[in-house]
Design a protein around this motif. Structure first.
Motif: not given
Length: 327
Positions: A166-170, A222-223, A291-292
């Motif tokens: 799982m990833i999150r873009t900036n 943030e994580f 999630g975020y």
């Protein structure tokens, strides 16, 4: 007149005591009919074991068994535009019920091409004509119930895609994995992470108000978390009232909201203006959702005066918050 001596056969005949002897004396011979067979005698002892015969030819090799280790590999940050999924704790991954080797150099398709900014993506692996390839999708995951693939975490509704991370873009549509932003998580072989500290670069002056507020929004950490993980949080620092008594500071850590978690602590003023005093709090909570998330140090100032939280540029300062995420 004297009788002549009897012939020898007569003497033998007269002396016979049974018909068979008498018959033989007269010269009559012959074999009678065979009598009935008597009962079988007891079985004799087992004879010694004979010599071992020659070894036979080797049989054909049976089919390969199932690979028992398929929770292998690890998704990792490489650069702002690339991720990797390489062998880790083994080199096998189960996709669609079949087990595939993870290439030593990693799988293809893990770039930020076509992604959106500040967006959460799940990362899946699939078999593309013999090449194990990555796919980033906003579609969530589910546990497969299909025979041969039962228990494998997959893209919801699609057994051909196996979850690997799982990833999150900036905000710049890039990958990031830093102390302030832990935005890359692996589904396999990921045991947690440390986020922060979110350190204040300079002093923060807070206005006396009976409400909770973030000390510095830009210092948020943030994580990403998987469902069911625990978050251990802590906040430490130094504060002082900019006047004498009548001021108390309560500090805590807020996660996703400016509201205190359990473990907040209140520190009354010592009665001396600009006298630095330490503050600290800590606790553990279960991840509110997958999630975020963000975390930050928050405070509640009671009284009629402002309070100053010292930053790293001030002697005795270093107000900050930190989060540890663990399985």
């Amino acid at each position: 007149m004297v009788d002549a001596a009897p012939a020898p056969f007569r003497i033998a005949f007269d002396s016979a005591r049974d018909p068979y002897t008498a018959r033989n004396a007269l010269g009559i011979t012959g074999t009678g009919a065979t009598g009935p067979a008597g009962p079988a005698g007891p079985t004799g002892a087992t004879g010694p074991t004979g010599a071992t015969g020659a070894t036979g030819a080797t049989g054909a090799t049976g089919p390969a068994g199932a690979d028992g280790t398929v929770a292998c590999g690890r998704l990792a940050y490489v650069s702002t535009t690339a991720l990797s999924f390489k062998p880790y704790n083994g080199d096998r991954v189960k996709i669609g019920g079949s087990v595939f080797a993870i290439p030593a150099a990693g799988i293809a398709g893990l770039t930020n091409s076509g992604l959106s900014a500040s967006t959460l993506y799940y990362v899946y692996a699939f078999n593309s004509s013999g090449t194990i390839t990555g796919e980033l999708s906003t579609t969530t995951h589910a546990t497969s119930s299909t025979a041969g693939n039962i228990g494998t975490e997959i893209k919801s509704g699609d057994n051909s895609r196996t979850l690997i991370g799982m990833i999150r873009t900036n905000a710049s549509t890039q990958f990031v994995d830093s102390a302030a932003q832990r935005f890359v998580r692996s589904w396999f072989n990921d045991w947690g992470m440390t986020v922060g500290p979110g350190t204040f670069p300079s002093d923060i002056t807070t206005t006396a108000a009976a409400t909770w507020h973030e000390l510095s929004t830009p210092q948020r950490t943030e994580f990403l978390t998987w469902a069911g993980e625990q978050i251990a949080y802590a906040a430490t620092g130094t504060w002082n009232p900019n006047s004498g008594g009548g001021v108390a500071a309560t500090i805590s850590v807020g996660i996703d909201a400016v509201s205190p978690l359990s473990g907040g602590r209140t520190y009354p003023s010592c009665g001396t203006a600009n006298f630095n005093m330490p503050v600290a709090c800590s606790g553990v909570v279960t991840t509110p959702s997958e999630g975020y998330h963000w975390a930050n140090m928050i405070a509640y100032i009671s009284g009629s005066f402002n309070a100053i939280f010292r930053g790293v540029g001030d002697p005795g300062g270093c107000a900050h918050s930190e989060v540890i995420v663990r399985k």
